[in-house]
Design a protein around this motif. Structure first.
Motif, PDB file in Angstrom:
ATOM      1  N   ARG A 283      27.973  36.786  35.083  1.00  0.00           N
ATOM      2  CA  ARG A 283      28.466  36.091  36.276  1.00  0.00           C
ATOM      3  C   ARG A 283      29.269  34.851  35.901  1.00  0.00           C
ATOM      4  NH1 ARG A 283      30.801  35.240  40.148  1.00  0.00           N
ATOM      5  NH2 ARG A 283      30.098  34.832  42.265  1.00  0.00           N
TER       6      ARG A 283
ATOM      7  N   ALA B 100      32.798  44.038  36.545  1.00  0.00           N
ATOM      8  CA  ALA B 100      33.730  44.030  37.676  1.00  0.00           C
ATOM      9  C   ALA B 100      32.997  43.733  38.982  1.00  0.00           C
ATOM     10  CB  ALA B 100      34.444  45.375  37.766  1.00  0.00           C
ATOM     11  N   ALA B 101      31.789  44.289  39.143  1.00  0.00           N
ATOM     12  CA  ALA B 101      31.021  44.070  40.367  1.00  0.00           C
ATOM     13  C   ALA B 101      30.607  42.613  40.510  1.00  0.00           C
ATOM     14  CB  ALA B 101      29.791  44.972  40.392  1.00  0.00           C
ATOM     15  N   GLU B 102      30.295  41.972  39.391  1.00  0.00           N
ATOM     16  CA  GLU B 102      29.827  40.589  39.453  1.00  0.00           C
ATOM     17  C   GLU B 102      30.954  39.586  39.673  1.00  0.00           C
ATOM     18  OE1 GLU B 102      26.528  38.835  37.464  1.00  0.00           O
ATOM     19  OE2 GLU B 102      26.106  40.701  36.395  1.00  0.00           O
TER      20      GLU B 102
ATOM     21  N   THR C 269      32.308  39.746  42.391  1.00  0.00           N
ATOM     22  CA  THR C 269      32.064  39.596  43.828  1.00  0.00           C
ATOM     23  C   THR C 269      30.590  39.339  44.139  1.00  0.00           C
ATOM     24  OG1 THR C 269      33.911  41.060  44.361  1.00  0.00           O
ATOM     25  CG2 THR C 269      32.254  40.734  46.075  1.00  0.00           C
ATOM     26  N   LEU C 270      29.698  40.124  43.547  1.00  0.00           N
ATOM     27  CA  LEU C 270      28.273  40.017  43.845  1.00  0.00           C
ATOM     28  C   LEU C 270      27.631  38.863  43.083  1.00  0.00           C
ATOM     29  CD1 LEU C 270      27.240  43.786  43.574  1.00  0.00           C
ATOM     30  CD2 LEU C 270      28.029  42.542  45.604  1.00  0.00           C
TER      31      LEU C 270
ATOM     32  N   ALA D 282      23.244  41.889  41.893  1.00  0.00           N
ATOM     33  CA  ALA D 282      23.659  42.923  40.950  1.00  0.00           C
ATOM     34  C   ALA D 282      22.465  43.471  40.179  1.00  0.00           C
ATOM     35  CB  ALA D 282      24.707  42.362  39.989  1.00  0.00           C
TER      36      ALA D 282
ATOM     37  N   ARG E  53      35.288  44.695  49.728  1.00  0.00           N
ATOM     38  CA  ARG E  53      35.114  44.432  48.293  1.00  0.00           C
ATOM     39  C   ARG E  53      33.638  44.337  47.912  1.00  0.00           C
ATOM     40  NH1 ARG E  53      36.721  38.199  46.834  1.00  0.00           N
ATOM     41  NH2 ARG E  53      35.332  37.144  48.312  1.00  0.00           N
TER      42      ARG E  53
ATOM     43  N   SER F 180      31.850  46.877  45.279  1.00  0.00           N
ATOM     44  CA  SER F 180      31.063  46.344  44.168  1.00  0.00           C
ATOM     45  C   SER F 180      29.680  46.976  44.121  1.00  0.00           C
ATOM     46  CB  SER F 180      30.946  44.821  44.296  1.00  0.00           C
ATOM     47  OG  SER F 180      32.211  44.207  44.208  1.00  0.00           O
TER      48      SER F 180
ATOM     49  N   MET G 152      30.100  50.241  42.534  1.00  0.00           N
ATOM     50  CA  MET G 152      30.238  50.060  41.087  1.00  0.00           C
ATOM     51  C   MET G 152      28.875  49.925  40.416  1.00  0.00           C
ATOM     52  SD  MET G 152      33.408  47.404  40.692  1.00  0.00           S
ATOM     53  CE  MET G 152      35.006  47.712  41.465  1.00  0.00           C
TER      54      MET G 152
END
Length: 303
Positions: A24, A86-88, A90-91, A96, A148, A152, A155
């Motif tokens: 993150r 990639a997900a982190e 946003t999350l 996550a 988004r 995420s 993902m």
């Protein structure tokens, strides 16, 4: 699992719980491809150095079985690491890690399709309950349910599928392989896969020191050391039971994230997390060390 194996799983959970925090922090500066390339290549270098200093042999088997190692590196490192990173973007780190706890769902499904491991009523019930937990985590998250965020979340499910598949593949294709050789092969091949992608998508702008430190911690602690522990355990327990480490990881991730990032964590996410953890115990038949045996027997009878 034995008490010693539970202690190793708890240590591994604490290490991997920290990895979501490191990702993150570092992901916005490095980007997914450079971060994963650096993480895996640093881990491979550390493990090769360790193996050389301790006089262990691994190059021969790496050369002989480079194709299986390449596949393992792809499905168990390159793909899930990239999707999580990639997900982190946003999350939150805690969200996550909770979603990553879906790994045993996919491990059980892959084991059923691949090894004919039967999907009992108990396992199906656990998977269904786990889905309810995921819905609670996502639906009651402080993050808005915009496109988004939902992408995420998908993902994270893709990463969990990769881990569930990779655990089963490692168990089937690398019986008797030294954990050090397995860790080197997976990370080295993942790094080879990711290096061209990293070169085509370099970091943009200045990289702060804290991001560099986080990538180093990811490579050395959360990958090199963690995978040695992980593969050592995988040679002794089932792939699905091994995946239960993901039910402990979120608890550590939530603590680390609250301490160092002051991330929001609502009651809905806590309830969802507890539901997911209970669903995993149904899927794997694994007893949590703090669950009284009498309560466990009653739960098993009801299931």
């Amino acid at each position: 699992m034995s008490r010693s194996q539970w202690l190793q799983l708890t240590l591994l959970a604490g290490i991997w719980g920290g990895s979501f925090l490191f990702i993150r922090i570092a992901a916005p500066s490095f980007g997914p491809f450079p971060l994963v390339a650096a993480r895996t290549l640093i881990a491979a270098a550390v493990l090769i150095g360790y193996g050389t200093l301790t006089g262990q042999r691994f190059w021969g088997e790496l050369r002989q079985r480079w194709k299986p190692f390449l596949l393992l590196g792809l499905i168990n490192s390159a793909i899930p690491f990239t999707l999580i990173t990639a997900a982190e973007l946003t999350l939150t780190a805690s969200m996550a890690s909770i979603l990553n706890a879906s790994t045993p769902f996919f491990a059980a499904l892959v084991a059923a399709a691949w090894f004919g491991d039967p999907l009992t009523t108990r396992k199906v019930g656990g998977i269904a309950l786990g889905i309810v937990g995921v819905v609670l985590v996502v639906g009651l998250s402080p993050l808005p349910l915009e496109t988004r965020v939902l992408l995420s979340v998908l993902m994270m499910f893709g990463a969990s599928l990769g881990y569930g598949t990779g655990a089963n593949y490692a168990k089937a294709a690398f019986k008797g392989v030294n954990p050090l050789t397995l860790s080197i092969g997976q990370n080295l091949m993942a790094g080879v896969i990711m290096l061209p992608l990293a070169a085509l998508n370099p970091p943009q702008g200045e990289i702060p020191l804290v991001a560099v430190v986080c990538v180093l911690l990811l490579g050395v602690v959360s990958t090199a050391i963690a995978y040695l522990i992980s593969f050592h355990l995988l040679s002794r327990v089932s792939a699905t039971s091994m995946a239960t480490v993901t039910m402990l990881v979120p608890f550590f991730s939530v603590v680390w994230s609250a301490m160092f990032l002051q991330e929001p964590f609502g009651i809905g996410q806590l309830i969802g997390l507890l539901v997911i953890v209970f669903s995993i115990t149904l899927i794997t038949g694994t007893r949590l060390p703090f669950l009284p045996r009498r309560a466990e027997a009653a739960a098993n009878a009801n299931a």
